[in-house]
Write an enzyme that holds these catalytic residues in place. Structure first.
Site, PDB file in Angstrom:
ATOM      1  N   PRO A  89       0.808  -1.229   0.000  1.00 49.04           N
ATOM      2  CG  PRO A  89      -0.102  -1.093   2.143  1.00 49.04           C
ATOM      3  CD  PRO A  89       0.570  -2.041   1.206  1.00 49.04           C
ATOM      4  CD  GLU A 116       1.840  -3.808  11.215  1.00 53.91           C
ATOM      5  OE1 GLU A 116       1.803  -2.587  11.042  1.00 53.91           O
ATOM      6  OE2 GLU A 116       0.832  -4.485  11.541  1.00 53.91           O
ATOM      7  NE  ARG A 154      -8.435  -5.724 -20.637  1.00 55.66           N
ATOM      8  CZ  ARG A 154      -8.671  -4.716 -21.474  1.00 55.66           C
ATOM      9  NH1 ARG A 154      -7.809  -3.718 -21.542  1.00 55.66           N
ATOM     10  NH2 ARG A 154      -9.744  -4.694 -22.236  1.00 55.66           N
ATOM     11  CG  ASP A 169      -9.284  -0.849 -22.858  1.00 51.57           C
ATOM     12  OD1 ASP A 169     -10.432  -1.057 -23.252  1.00 51.57           O
ATOM     13  OD2 ASP A 169      -8.468  -1.751 -22.634  1.00 51.57           O
TER      14      ASP A 169
END
Length: 244
Positions: A89, A116, A154, A169
């Site tokens: 993150p 953690e 893809r 896209d």
């Protein structure tokens, strides 16, 4: 392309890689997926892969040895450059541009952590990329890596039935994609724009370009910051700002 995934939960990937586009890509030998439980590389007699953080604190931290050894095993016979991607993150926010960059590689390794966090030496001395799919925290890197793998695969030549699909896209052009319509032309009084039924390809392309810009202006105006606009796009933006 070869994709290796290091995880403590390999069964999470079974359904994903055996469905839809990802499955077809492997059947066509465009990509191969290999899921490894990095617990198998632990030298601890109990196959531990985590320990308490130095300095104290909550949670457990993944130890470096199993991750380093697993990566060394996967890259020992490689002559080409491997991208080693840490799902975290704290990492760089993932974008379509990054997907296009990774799609040019021959070998990707994804490290999916739990607990953690990671021993900092993994981050500093092993990986080439740290990626995050958003400003939120998941229980592990598995789901995030699936998202990235799907978006990369893809883009590989031969994966999609129509190569234009990926090129048009949302985000590939820097704009959101224009609206789409299909049959019937009139559904309960809701009609398809006349220009799309006209057969005039030049006008259709112009309509699509304008509507892509309109949609981006309304939904993601941040994408327009720093974008070099054509004179026509500037005129359209003035119309949108006036509510036209």
């Amino acid at each position: 392309m070869k994709i290796d995934i290091l995880t403590l939960f390999p069964d999470m990937f079974t359904g994903v890689f055996n469905q839809s586009i990802l499955k077809k890509a492997q059947e066509r030998n465009i990509v191969s997926y290999h899921v490894h439980n990095f617990r198998d590389f632990s030298k601890d007699k109990h196959q531990k892969v985590d320990d308490y953080p130095y300095g104290g604190g909550a949670g457990m931290v993944l130890t470096p040895q199993p991750i380093f050894d697993a990566v060394q095993h996967l890259t020992s016979n490689k002559n080409n450059k491997t991208r080693i991607i840490l799902m975290c993150p704290q990492g760089e926010t993932y974008t379509q541009k990054k997907a296009e960059e990774l799609a040019k590689e021959d070998h990707l390794i994804f490290i999916c952590g739990h607990y953690e966090g990671y021993d900092e030496r993994i981050r500093e001395h092993l990986v080439t990329d740290e990626l995050s799919i958003g400003d939120y925290v998941l229980t592990g890197g598995e789901l995030a890596s699936m998202v990235i793998i799907d978006s990369v695969v893809r883009l590989l030549p031969g994966v999609l039935g129509n190569e234009e699909s990926a090129r048009l896209d949302s985000y590939s052009s820097g704009l959101l994609e224009h609206p789409h319509y299909t049959r019937p032309a009139d559904y309960k009084g809701m009609k398809v724009p006349e220009v799309l039924l006209s057969g005039n390809h030049k006008k259709i392309e112009e309509w699509r370009a304008k509507e892509a810009l309109r949609r981006t202006f309304i939904r993601r105006p941040d994408l327009l910051k720093g974008r070099i606009l054509s004179e026509q796009e500037k005129k359209w933006l003035e119309e949108f700002q006036k509510g036209e």
